[in-house]
Design an enzyme around this catalytic site. Structure first.
Site, short mmCIF file in Angstrom:
data_model
loop_
_atom_site.label_atom_id
_atom_site.label_comp_id
_atom_site.label_asym_id
_atom_site.label_seq_id
_atom_site.Cartn_x
_atom_site.Cartn_y
_atom_site.Cartn_z
N GLU A 73 0.61 -0.98 0.02
CA GLU A 73 0.08 -0.12 -0.34
C GLU A 73 0.87 1.56 -0.12
OE1 GLU A 73 -2.83 -0.19 3.27
OE2 GLU A 73 -3.34 -2.86 2.23
N GLU A 112 -6.86 -10.54 -1.18
CA GLU A 112 -7.24 -10.35 -0.08
C GLU A 112 -9.14 -10.31 -0.02
OE1 GLU A 112 -5.74 -6.77 3.11
OE2 GLU A 112 -4.02 -7.57 1.55
#
Length: 469
Positions: free
Chosen positions: A260, A384
């Site tokens: 991220e 995810e």
């Protein structure tokens, strides 16, 4: 071996002990530690205590280009300081389940063997509540999955040892001390059962203790120089990769090297950092950026490539990868890293709800994002995958099943093993069962199995998709 519960610290313990009546995170069951308004005036999700700097929860059914439509839920509780106190036991409720229905279906890993690995997130905020401590859940994991990801217990805040690091600094070594108590049980589980593990994650702006960036590893000391921090980064990466390869060779088949780092828009991020590299962690600085600079991403991949054995793949992992602007920036970053031989793949976090984002479409969809990444020639992992619903009623479960099926149909359609252009090699659902109750009020309905470990429509429809039904 006596476990050190590395994740919480005193503040986190107090939050956990008073958890009743608080809403928990969809990813780990962790209790929100604070409520913070982001740049758009929205309340940040505290579940995994990521800063949610402008991201929205998809469940409200809205999508914004810059603020995001995907819930940023990859972390855990508050930033840890290598907590030394044991977490009070949590009443376990997952045993004494009839897993016959769950293990009578075709195993997911077999159904999708022609295409990609099928993985599961091993949820848990501390080793003693990791889901593999449940025999019932473990049996279902072993039956259906051939890949696993620790949702929390392999992150820097769990592995870095402050006391040991301070001692190293005093003795002139200067490099960080790392302890692996938090993740050993999961590594053993995967090794014993022939399950590959996605290493998650080496470098992240969240769940990394602030003292890691400070002189002498002391909490309130000045920040170290760029050169010192790069030495610490290299040492940490070398130790973590080295430990897993020495003690569990072949178990970790890839690493999320950086997590991220790209964040366009939101009013908190400088646009002149190359690829919109994140400069803030919520209301606080991204210390990787502050101390090292925008090239901390490239440096992390450089060190990971130096120490990773041949065949262990290196991934960049991020959320909201379907958003056009963010997708463009990530593609630019990956293209440069790929040209230097530093990256093997992209991990697409996929926190979706019953209608956002579009699975198929020419722009702003999962399909468009995958097609853009496929042009880079990199492996693609869905890392995810979560499709959430608000209430567990018949209609919601039906819609959820349709969304899961559509997603897996798309992945098969695009996969190179089926004549497509995308080299999709792993798909991970980030959790096993609904109402995985780390706390009495935890309500989560985004999984393949219900609160009694019975298969839901979502699972049966995904299995149908593999058979072309």
């Amino acid at each position: 071996m006596r476990k050190q519960w590395l994740s919480l610290g005193v503040a986190g313990l107090l939050m956990l002990m008073s958890a009743c009546g608080k809403e928990t995170d969809q990813n780990t069951g962790a209790v929100p530690t604070e409520t913070v308004e982001n740049q758009d005036g929205q309340v940040a999700d505290g579940g995994d205590t990521k800063e949610n700097d402008g991201e929205e929860n998809v469940s409200d059914g809205e999508e914004k280009e810059d603020s995001g439509a995907e819930k940023e839920t990859d972390g855990d509780t508050d930033e840890t300081e290598n907590g030394q106190e044991e977490v009070p036991p949590v009443e376990w409720i997952v045993e004494d389940k009839d897993i016959g229905p769950a293990t009578s279906l075709t195993p997911l890993k077999d159904a999708y063997a022609p295409y990609f690995k099928v993985g599961v997130g091993l949820t848990g905020y501390a080793p003693h509540v990791m889901m593999t401590t449940s025999e019932a859940m473990s049996e279902v994991v072993k039956y259906h999955f051939n890949s696993a990801t620790l949702t929390n217990l392999m992150k820097p805040s769990y592995l870095l040892d402050q006391a040991g690091s301070i001692e190293n600094a005093k003795n002139g070594d200067g490099m960080p001390a790392v302890t692996f108590d938090a993740c050993i049980d999961a590594l053993e589980f995967c090794k014993e059962n022939g399950i590959g593990m996605r290493g998650h994650t080496l470098v992240w702006h969240a769940q990394v203790p602030g003292w890691f960036f400070r002189e002498g590893y002391e909490d309130d000391a000045p920040l170290v120089s760029r050169e010192t921090m790069l030495s610490r980064m290299e040492s940490y990466i070398a130790q973590v990769i080295g430990f897993t390869e020495e003690n569990y060779p072949g178990v970790v088949y890839c690493w999320d090297v950086v997590n991220e780092a790209v964040e366009p828009g939101g009013g908190m991020h400088e646009e002149e950092t190359g690829y919109c590299i994140r400069t803030y962690n919520g209301d606080e600085e991204n210390l990787w950026y502050t101390v090292v600079g925008a090239d901390y991403v490239e440096k992390a991949f450089t060190y990971a490539r130096k120490y990773a054995p041949e065949g262990v793949k290196l991934f960049y992992n991020d959320y909201n990868t379907f958003q056009p602007v963010k997708n463009e920036k990530i593609c630019a970053l990956l293209a440069d890293l790929s040209a230097k031989g530093l990256v093997d793949g992209i991990g697409m976090q996929s926190y979706y709800d019953r209608k956002n984002p579009d699975i198929k479409g020419r722009t702003g969809s999962v399909q468009a994002a995958i097609e853009n990444f496929s042009e880079l020639g990199l492996e693609i992992h869905i890392t995810e995958l979560t499709i959430n619903i608000d209430e567990p009623d018949e209609r919601a479960y039906l819609v959820q099943a349709m969304r899961f099926k559509e997603m897996f149909q798309l992945l098969m359609e695009l996969d190179t093993d089926n004549g497509g252009s995308a080299n999709i090699t792993s798909v991970t659902v980030f959790g096993l069962m609904d109402e995985y109750m780390l706390y009495p009020d935890n309500k989560e309905y985004s999984r393949f199995f219900d609160g009694d470990l019975k298969p839901k429509q979502a699972l049966t429809w995904v299995l149908d998709a593999a058979q072309g039904k």
